[in-house]
Design an enzyme around this catalytic site. Structure first.
Site, PDB file in Angstrom:
ATOM      1  N   ASP A  48     -19.400  11.397  25.203  1.00 46.84           N
ATOM      2  CA  ASP A  48     -20.085  12.409  24.386  1.00 46.84           C
ATOM      3  C   ASP A  48     -19.626  12.274  22.939  1.00 46.84           C
ATOM      4  O   ASP A  48     -18.514  12.671  22.586  1.00 46.84           O
ATOM      5  CB  ASP A  48     -19.765  13.809  24.935  1.00 46.84           C
ATOM      6  CG  ASP A  48     -20.372  14.919  24.089  1.00 46.84           C
ATOM      7  OD1 ASP A  48     -21.141  14.627  23.149  1.00 46.84           O
ATOM      8  OD2 ASP A  48     -20.079  16.097  24.368  1.00 46.84           O
ATOM      9  N   GLU A 123       0.471  -2.995   3.944  1.00 43.10           N
ATOM     10  CA  GLU A 123       1.882  -2.666   4.131  1.00 43.10           C
ATOM     11  C   GLU A 123       1.998  -1.150   4.261  1.00 43.10           C
ATOM     12  O   GLU A 123       1.881  -0.427   3.274  1.00 43.10           O
ATOM     13  CB  GLU A 123       2.712  -3.153   2.941  1.00 43.10           C
ATOM     14  CG  GLU A 123       2.630  -4.657   2.709  1.00 43.10           C
ATOM     15  CD  GLU A 123       3.330  -5.105   1.437  1.00 43.10           C
ATOM     16  OE1 GLU A 123       3.613  -6.300   1.310  1.00 43.10           O
ATOM     17  OE2 GLU A 123       3.583  -4.231   0.555  1.00 43.10           O
ATOM     18  N   GLU A 125       3.958   2.211   4.817  1.00 47.62           N
ATOM     19  CA  GLU A 125       5.255   2.889   4.779  1.00 47.62           C
ATOM     20  C   GLU A 125       5.160   4.165   5.609  1.00 47.62           C
ATOM     21  O   GLU A 125       4.087   4.747   5.750  1.00 47.62           O
ATOM     22  CB  GLU A 125       5.639   3.212   3.330  1.00 47.62           C
ATOM     23  CG  GLU A 125       5.820   1.964   2.471  1.00 47.62           C
ATOM     24  CD  GLU A 125       5.943   2.258   0.995  1.00 47.62           C
ATOM     25  OE1 GLU A 125       6.505   1.406   0.278  1.00 47.62           O
ATOM     26  OE2 GLU A 125       5.469   3.322   0.550  1.00 47.62           O
ATOM     27  N   GLU A 178      12.985   1.693   3.422  1.00 46.73           N
ATOM     28  CA  GLU A 178      12.343   1.811   2.114  1.00 46.73           C
ATOM     29  C   GLU A 178      13.208   2.634   1.153  1.00 46.73           C
ATOM     30  O   GLU A 178      14.343   2.974   1.457  1.00 46.73           O
ATOM     31  CB  GLU A 178      10.936   2.430   2.262  1.00 46.73           C
ATOM     32  CG  GLU A 178       9.799   1.414   2.186  1.00 46.73           C
ATOM     33  CD  GLU A 178       9.714   0.735   0.825  1.00 46.73           C
ATOM     34  OE1 GLU A 178      10.235   1.285  -0.168  1.00 46.73           O
ATOM     35  OE2 GLU A 178       9.126  -0.357   0.746  1.00 46.73           O
ATOM     36  N   GLU A 185       9.442   0.592   6.427  1.00 44.18           N
ATOM     37  CA  GLU A 185       8.232  -0.234   6.329  1.00 44.18           C
ATOM     38  C   GLU A 185       8.335  -1.380   7.328  1.00 44.18           C
ATOM     39  O   GLU A 185       9.395  -1.987   7.493  1.00 44.18           O
ATOM     40  CB  GLU A 185       8.070  -0.782   4.913  1.00 44.18           C
ATOM     41  CG  GLU A 185       6.826  -1.651   4.718  1.00 44.18           C
ATOM     42  CD  GLU A 185       6.630  -2.065   3.262  1.00 44.18           C
ATOM     43  OE1 GLU A 185       6.758  -1.184   2.390  1.00 44.18           O
ATOM     44  OE2 GLU A 185       6.381  -3.259   3.005  1.00 44.18           O
ATOM     45  N   HIS A 234       0.032  -0.480   0.459  1.00 41.85           N
ATOM     46  CA  HIS A 234      -0.416  -1.540  -0.450  1.00 41.85           C
ATOM     47  C   HIS A 234      -1.234  -2.537   0.359  1.00 41.85           C
ATOM     48  O   HIS A 234      -0.842  -2.929   1.460  1.00 41.85           O
ATOM     49  CB  HIS A 234       0.780  -2.237  -1.093  1.00 41.85           C
ATOM     50  CG  HIS A 234       1.706  -1.301  -1.823  1.00 41.85           C
ATOM     51  ND1 HIS A 234       2.983  -1.655  -2.197  1.00 41.85           N
ATOM     52  CD2 HIS A 234       1.521  -0.028  -2.256  1.00 41.85           C
ATOM     53  CE1 HIS A 234       3.558  -0.635  -2.826  1.00 41.85           C
ATOM     54  NE2 HIS A 234       2.682   0.363  -2.861  1.00 41.85           N
ATOM     55  N   ARG A 305       4.959  -3.416 -11.491  1.00 45.58           N
ATOM     56  CA  ARG A 305       4.692  -2.642 -10.277  1.00 45.58           C
ATOM     57  C   ARG A 305       4.195  -1.229 -10.573  1.00 45.58           C
ATOM     58  O   ARG A 305       3.948  -0.461  -9.651  1.00 45.58           O
ATOM     59  CB  ARG A 305       5.939  -2.601  -9.383  1.00 45.58           C
ATOM     60  CG  ARG A 305       6.254  -3.967  -8.775  1.00 45.58           C
ATOM     61  CD  ARG A 305       7.490  -3.941  -7.900  1.00 45.58           C
ATOM     62  NE  ARG A 305       7.774  -5.275  -7.369  1.00 45.58           N
ATOM     63  CZ  ARG A 305       7.324  -5.742  -6.209  1.00 45.58           C
ATOM     64  NH1 ARG A 305       6.567  -4.965  -5.455  1.00 45.58           N
ATOM     65  NH2 ARG A 305       7.626  -6.954  -5.804  1.00 45.58           N
ATOM     66  N   GLU A 325      -2.844  -7.420  -4.991  1.00 48.31           N
ATOM     67  CA  GLU A 325      -2.252  -6.336  -4.206  1.00 48.31           C
ATOM     68  C   GLU A 325      -2.727  -5.008  -4.794  1.00 48.31           C
ATOM     69  O   GLU A 325      -2.342  -4.644  -5.901  1.00 48.31           O
ATOM     70  CB  GLU A 325      -0.723  -6.419  -4.250  1.00 48.31           C
ATOM     71  CG  GLU A 325      -0.016  -5.273  -3.543  1.00 48.31           C
ATOM     72  CD  GLU A 325       1.476  -5.230  -3.851  1.00 48.31           C
ATOM     73  OE1 GLU A 325       2.188  -4.445  -3.209  1.00 48.31           O
ATOM     74  OE2 GLU A 325       1.927  -5.975  -4.758  1.00 48.31           O
ATOM     75  N   ARG A 327      -2.471  -1.200  -4.913  1.00 43.31           N
ATOM     76  CA  ARG A 327      -1.304  -0.399  -4.573  1.00 43.31           C
ATOM     77  C   ARG A 327      -1.564   1.098  -4.412  1.00 43.31           C
ATOM     78  O   ARG A 327      -0.661   1.850  -4.072  1.00 43.31           O
ATOM     79  CB  ARG A 327      -0.231  -0.609  -5.645  1.00 43.31           C
ATOM     80  CG  ARG A 327       0.252  -2.044  -5.733  1.00 43.31           C
ATOM     81  CD  ARG A 327       1.163  -2.271  -6.935  1.00 43.31           C
ATOM     82  NE  ARG A 327       2.348  -1.413  -6.945  1.00 43.31           N
ATOM     83  CZ  ARG A 327       3.446  -1.652  -6.244  1.00 43.31           C
ATOM     84  NH1 ARG A 327       3.523  -2.716  -5.474  1.00 43.31           N
ATOM     85  NH2 ARG A 327       4.474  -0.835  -6.327  1.00 43.31           N
TER      86      ARG A 327
END
Length: 436
Positions: A48, A123, A125, A178, A185, A234, A305, A325, A327
């Protein structure tokens, strides 16, 4: 079919979980006795759909699940139980347009038609919190920091998580503590988009199950504790044509091809609207603030970063590792929908030959408002409400999700935002009750 049935028999399986996700990325499961598996593989298993978030209305509720045999895995913490991830179909036998896995497959097909295959590496976390007498406590289970050893109380737990993930065919590449206390992670191997989305949703329920066995709770909420780093997801991504990485061009700066530059430009163009899906909760926007390593500013760079899109450094000879990447997504999102939207945004940049702005290698968290204005650097939405407004203004989101999922998703998230903004919190009472 014969091969998988023989494997199930060899594994002494008695029960089979048929798994799929709703539009919010929550794993749903229907368990069938193993003697019904053959008919499920052949004709599907009916359920359903009207009771699933974002699926069908009551008058059109009949749907069925078809197991994907490539996702078969024995569940190590349950007795004689295996799982399959399923695709969802309508009563007429058509793929259900509201199935998040189908939405990603549809976006991947568009890339395939252009000669590309999307590879992703998310990735995720997460935090581990203590429980007391079975009740969740808002207290991290250790005091360790990034890569710490002596104070990291999660090493043995992560090792057991590795064993469980391996049983699901997930090739784990790294496990570590982390930055924040109680934060961890576990990274798995880069692969095709549908496979890594499958792995991401699998990882979330596997880690919760293993943590629970230790009297702990694993949570993927983006910002569970004020004043410390939150959890991101990320997403490394690149486009291949056969064995050739189409993001790599040795003659270009950063070794990035025109295809890669168009892809990056497309994501930057649409990311404020994508945020409603990639950062999908009220809590997500308590992570996306300056000062806690979360990207806030719409920019790209190689080493920086604090940029929203980072280009990992090229290692000579390793052309297949050239990638971007992204982020800003967080692990509370539906990976199928988030990957689909980022892919479609990147393809839009390629098709329209978009060019990203100049990279920003300075620490963006040090920029003043005037600096940002001078460099024409925009910011991510400041709240779920703002992200939903951006989502409604960007036609690519509706095109990617389809009319059904687009309207259902907006409906669910508007309700969530309204519930939050109308709620009177303890912070407000503590702050204002005695003052006014």
């Amino acid at each position: 079919m014969t091969e998988i049935l023989e494997r199930v028999k060899k594994d002494n399986i008695k029960f089979v979980q048929l798994q799929f996700t709703d539009i919010l990325g929550v794993v749903k499961s229907l368990t069938i006795p193993v003697h019904h598996l053959e008919s499920s593989l052949k004709d599907g298993t009916w359920f359903d759909g009207s009771s699933i978030e974002g699926f069908t209305r009551i008058q059109e509720s009949d749907q069925f699940l078809k197991p994907d045999v490539s996702t078969y895995a024995v569940m190590p913490w349950l007795t004689n139980t295996a799982r399959f991830i399923c695709d969802v179909f309508t009563a007429d036998g058509d793929p259900f347009e509201g199935d998040p896995r189908y939405i990603l497959k549809r976006a991947v097909k568009e890339a395939n038609d252009m000669g590309f295959e999307l590879y992703t590496g998310p990735e995720l976390e997460f935090f581990l919190f203590k429980k007391e007498n079975g009740k969740l406590m808002p207290m991290p289970h250790d005091t360790a920091g990034y890569f710490d050893l002596t104070t990291d109380e999660g090493i043995k737990i992560r090792e057991q998580m590795y064993d469980a993930l391996s049983a699901f065919g997930i090739n784990v590449e790294a496990l570590h503590h982390e930055v924040a206390v109680g934060q961890h992670e576990i990274d798995f191997k880069y692969d095709t988009a549908v496979k890594t989305a499958d792995h991401a949703v699998t990882l979330r329920f596997v880690l919760k199950a293993i943590a629970n066995m230790h009297g702990l709770h694993a949570t993927f909420i983006p910002k569970p504790i004020a004043g410390i780093n939150g959890s991101g997801m990320h997403v490394h991504q690149s486009l291949f044509k056969g064995s050739q990485n189409m993001f790599f061009d040795e003659s270009k700066e950063y070794m990035l091809s025109d295809i890669a530059m168009g892809y990056i430009a497309g994501i930057l163009k649409h990311i404020r609207a994508i945020a409603a899906v990639s950062s999908p909760t009220v809590n997500s926007y308590k992570r996306l603030v300056p000062g806690y390593e979360a990207p806030v500013y719409l920019s790209w760079a190689r080493r920086n970063r604090s940029a929203l899109i980072r280009i990992p450094r090229y290692s000579k000879g390793n052309t297949k590792a050239t990638r971007c990447e992204v982020r800003c997504p967080d692990p509370s999102c539906n990976p199928y929908l988030a990957f689909a939207l980022m892919l479609k945004a990147g393809l839009d940049g390629i098709k329209n030959k978009l060019t990203p702005p100049a990279p920003v290698e300075e620490d963006l968290f040090e920029f003043t408002a005037a600096d940002l204005k001078e460099r024409n650097i925009a910011t991510m939405p400041g709240s779920l409400g703002e992200a939903l407004e951006e989502m409604e203004k960007d036609p690519l989101i509706k095109e990617t999700l389809g009319d059904h999922t687009y309207s259902k998703y907006l409906e669910a998230k508007r309700a969530e935002w309204d519930s939050y903004r109308l709620y009177v919190s303890q912070w407000e009472l503590d702050r204002y009750m005695e003052v006014f």
